[in-house]
Motif scaffolding. Structure first.
Motif, short mmCIF file in Angstrom:
data_model
loop_
_atom_site.label_atom_id
_atom_site.label_comp_id
_atom_site.label_asym_id
_atom_site.label_seq_id
_atom_site.Cartn_x
_atom_site.Cartn_y
_atom_site.Cartn_z
N LEU A 87 1.07 -1.12 -0.14
CA LEU A 87 -0.05 0.10 -0.09
C LEU A 87 0.90 1.05 -0.10
N VAL A 88 0.71 2.15 -1.07
CA VAL A 88 1.73 3.24 -1.43
C VAL A 88 0.72 4.53 -1.03
N LEU A 89 0.97 5.46 -0.07
CA LEU A 89 0.30 6.69 0.22
C LEU A 89 1.52 7.73 0.22
N SER A 90 0.97 8.88 -0.54
CA SER A 90 2.07 10.10 -0.79
C SER A 90 1.23 11.14 -0.16
N PHE A 91 1.85 11.80 1.01
CA PHE A 91 0.92 12.80 1.64
C PHE A 91 1.84 14.15 1.12
N GLU A 139 4.00 5.57 -13.62
CA GLU A 139 3.24 4.12 -13.95
C GLU A 139 2.02 3.91 -12.79
N ASN A 140 1.75 4.94 -12.01
CA ASN A 140 0.51 4.88 -11.13
C ASN A 140 1.01 3.88 -10.20
N LEU A 141 2.03 3.69 -9.64
CA LEU A 141 2.48 2.84 -8.53
C LEU A 141 2.14 3.28 -7.22
N ILE A 142 1.73 4.61 -7.19
CA ILE A 142 1.27 5.27 -5.86
C ILE A 142 -0.28 5.09 -5.79
N ASP A 143 -0.74 4.66 -4.79
CA ASP A 143 -2.09 4.14 -4.72
C ASP A 143 -3.03 5.49 -4.30
N PHE A 144 -2.56 6.30 -3.53
CA PHE A 144 -3.46 7.55 -3.35
C PHE A 144 -2.64 8.81 -2.92
N PHE A 145 -2.71 9.84 -3.60
CA PHE A 145 -2.05 11.04 -3.17
C PHE A 145 -3.07 11.86 -2.24
N VAL A 146 -2.55 12.06 -1.15
CA VAL A 146 -3.40 12.59 0.33
C VAL A 146 -3.12 13.76 0.42
N PRO A 147 -4.04 14.80 0.02
CA PRO A 147 -3.78 16.19 0.59
C PRO A 147 -3.97 16.67 1.69
N PHE A 148 -3.34 17.45 2.56
CA PHE A 148 -3.29 17.84 3.78
C PHE A 148 -3.53 19.49 3.64
#
Length: 359
Positions: free
Chosen positions: A123-127, A288-297
Motif C-alpha cells: 500500500l503506497v500513500l503519498s502525503f 506508472e501509477n504505482l502510488i495508490d493515493f495522493f493524500v492532500p493535507f
C-alpha cells in the motif's frame, strides 16, 4: 481422500447444525395448511426446507467458531487488525485537526489493506501539504497503532532524504543499502512500515530502486507470501496548489468540510508531474501509477491552531485557559496577507510556545 482441516470443516458442519438446532426435520408448531400442502407427495421436502432455513441462520456463526478452533492464528490476526484500525480511527478523529480528507482517506485505505489476507502489492500513500499540517503526525499515528513500539519498532523504518541520502554521487551505494534494509525488514516482520520524509528531495535513482516493492506480485508469489507492507512518502510538494484550491473554494462560499478529494486530486497530481526541480514527479512511481493515493493535507486555520495548543497542554498534563489558547494562536503568522486565513507554519512549534504561559 479428503482429510485436510478445510474438508473436515465442511464434513463437521452438518453434525454441528443437527446437534444444536434440535429436530430440524420436524414440522414447526402452528404450520399453516398451505405450508403442509406444499410438501405433500414429496417425502422429506418439508424437513429439508426447515434444515436449509436453520442452516442459513446458523452456518456463518458456526463456520467462524470452528475455523477459529482449527486456525487460531488467523483469528488472532483478524482481531489484531481490528484493534489496530479501531485505534487508528480514534486517533485520527480525536487528535488530527482540520484534515477531514486525509483522515478519511488514510483510515479507509489502511483498514481495507489490513483486511486483505494476501495483498498483491504494498500500500503506497503519498502525503502532500504545507509544513505543520499533520503529515508526520499521521505517519506517527500509523506507527503507534500498528506496532507496540511505534516508530521504534524493528518493523518500522524512517528515511529522511537529506539525512540518509545526502550526496547524489553515492546514489548507487544508497540503492544497495536501501534494498538490503527493506529486504531484511520484510523477512523479519509480517507487517512493515516504511516512511520516506522529504520525498521530493529523493534522488530519481533511489525512487527507481523502490519499483520492485511497489509493483503487483504474480498470483503464485502472492500465495506464498502473506506479508504486508505500507510505504508512505511525505512531501511539501503540491502544498501551494492545495492551498490555492482551498482558498478559492472558501471564497466561493464552500465550507471547509464540503471540500472533497475530487476538488483537489487533479490539481495536486498536475502540480507534482510539473515539478521540474524534483525527481519525484518524473519518477516511475508517478508515471506508472504505482502510488495508490495522493493524500492532500489542507492548510490549517486559527481554530485548528487553538485545538493544537489545547492538545499540547493536555499532552504535558498542564492546565490551560481559553485566553491562553487564543494568545498562542495569535502568535502564528497567517496568510494570504489580505485574508489572513491559514497559519503559515500550521501547528508546528506550538508545543514550544506553551512554555510562555507556564507559571
Amino acid at each position: 481422500m479428503l482429510c485436510g482441516p478445510r474438508h473436515l470443516l465442511w464434513l463437521c458442519l452438518p453434525l454441528l447444525l443437527a446437534g444444536t438446532s434440535g429436530q430440524l426435520g420436524a414440522s414447526r408448531p402452528g404450520a399453516g395448511a398451505e405450508e403442509e400442502d406444499s410438501g405433500r407427495g414429496w417425502p422429506g421436502v418439508r424437513g429439508l426446507r426447515e434444515q436449509l432455513r436453520e442452516a442459513t441462520a446458523l452456518s456463518k456463526r458456526y463456520l467462524s467458531l470452528l475455523s477459529c478452533r482449527i486456525w487460531p492464528g488467523k483469528c488472532e490476526e483478524d482481531a489484531a487488525a481490528s484493534a489496530q484500525s479501531q485505534g487508528l480511527e480514534a486517533d485520527l478523529k480525536g487528535r488530527l485537526h482540520g484534515q477531514h480528507l486525509a483522515g478519511e482517506l488514510v483510515l479507509r485505505t489502511v483498514r481495507g489493506y489490513l483486511e486483505l489476507p494476501r495483498p498483491d502489492k504494498a500500500l503506497v500513500l503519498s502525503f502532500h501539504g504545507w509544513s505543520g499540517t499533520g503529515k508526520n503526525f499521521v505517519a506517527r499515528m500509523l506507527a503507534e497503532n500498528l506496532y507496540r513500539d511505534g516508530l521504534n519498532s524493528d518493523c518500522v523504518q524512517v528515511f529522511i532524504a537529506t539525512l540518509h541520502f545526502p550526496h547524489p554521487k553515492y546514489v548507487d551505494l544508497y540503492k544497495e543499502k536501501l534494498a538490503d534494509q527493506i529486504r531484511k525488514t520484510q523477512e523479519r516482520c509480517r507487517q512493515t512500515l516504511f516512511i520516506f520524509d522529504e520525498a521530493e528531495k529523493l534522488h530519481p535513482g533511489l525512487l527507481e530502486a523502490l519499483r520492485p516493492y511497489l509493483e503487483r506480485q504474480a498470483p503464485e508469489a502472492r500465495r506464498a507470501n502473506s506479508r504486508k507492507t505500507i510505504i508512505l512518502f511525505l512531501s511539501n510538494l503540491g502544498g501551494k496548489v492545495v492551498n490555492e484550491v482551498v482558498l478559492n473554494l472558501l471564497k466561493a462560499g464552500w465550507s471547509r468540510e464540503e471540500i472533497t478529494i475530487e476538488h483537489l486530486e487533479p490539481h495536486l497530481q498536475a502540480e507534482i508531474v510539473a515539478s521540474t526541480d524534483s525527481g519525484f514527479g518524473n519518477s516511475c512511481m508517478v508515471k506508472e501509477n504505482l502510488i495508490d493515493f495522493f493524500v492532500p493535507f489542507l492548510p490549517l486555520e486559527y481554530r485548528h491552531v487553538r485545538l493544537c495548543a489545547r492538545d499540547a497542554f493536555l499532552g504535558q498534563e498542564l492546565l490551560y485557559t481559553e485566553e491562553a489558547l487564543d494568545e498562542i494562536a495569535k502568535m502564528m503568522t497567517y496568510v494570504p496577507k489580505e485574508e489572513q486565513l491559514f497559519s503559515s507554519q500550521g501547528c508546528k512549534s506550538i508545543s514550544q510556545r506553551i512554555n510562555y504561559f507556564l507559571p
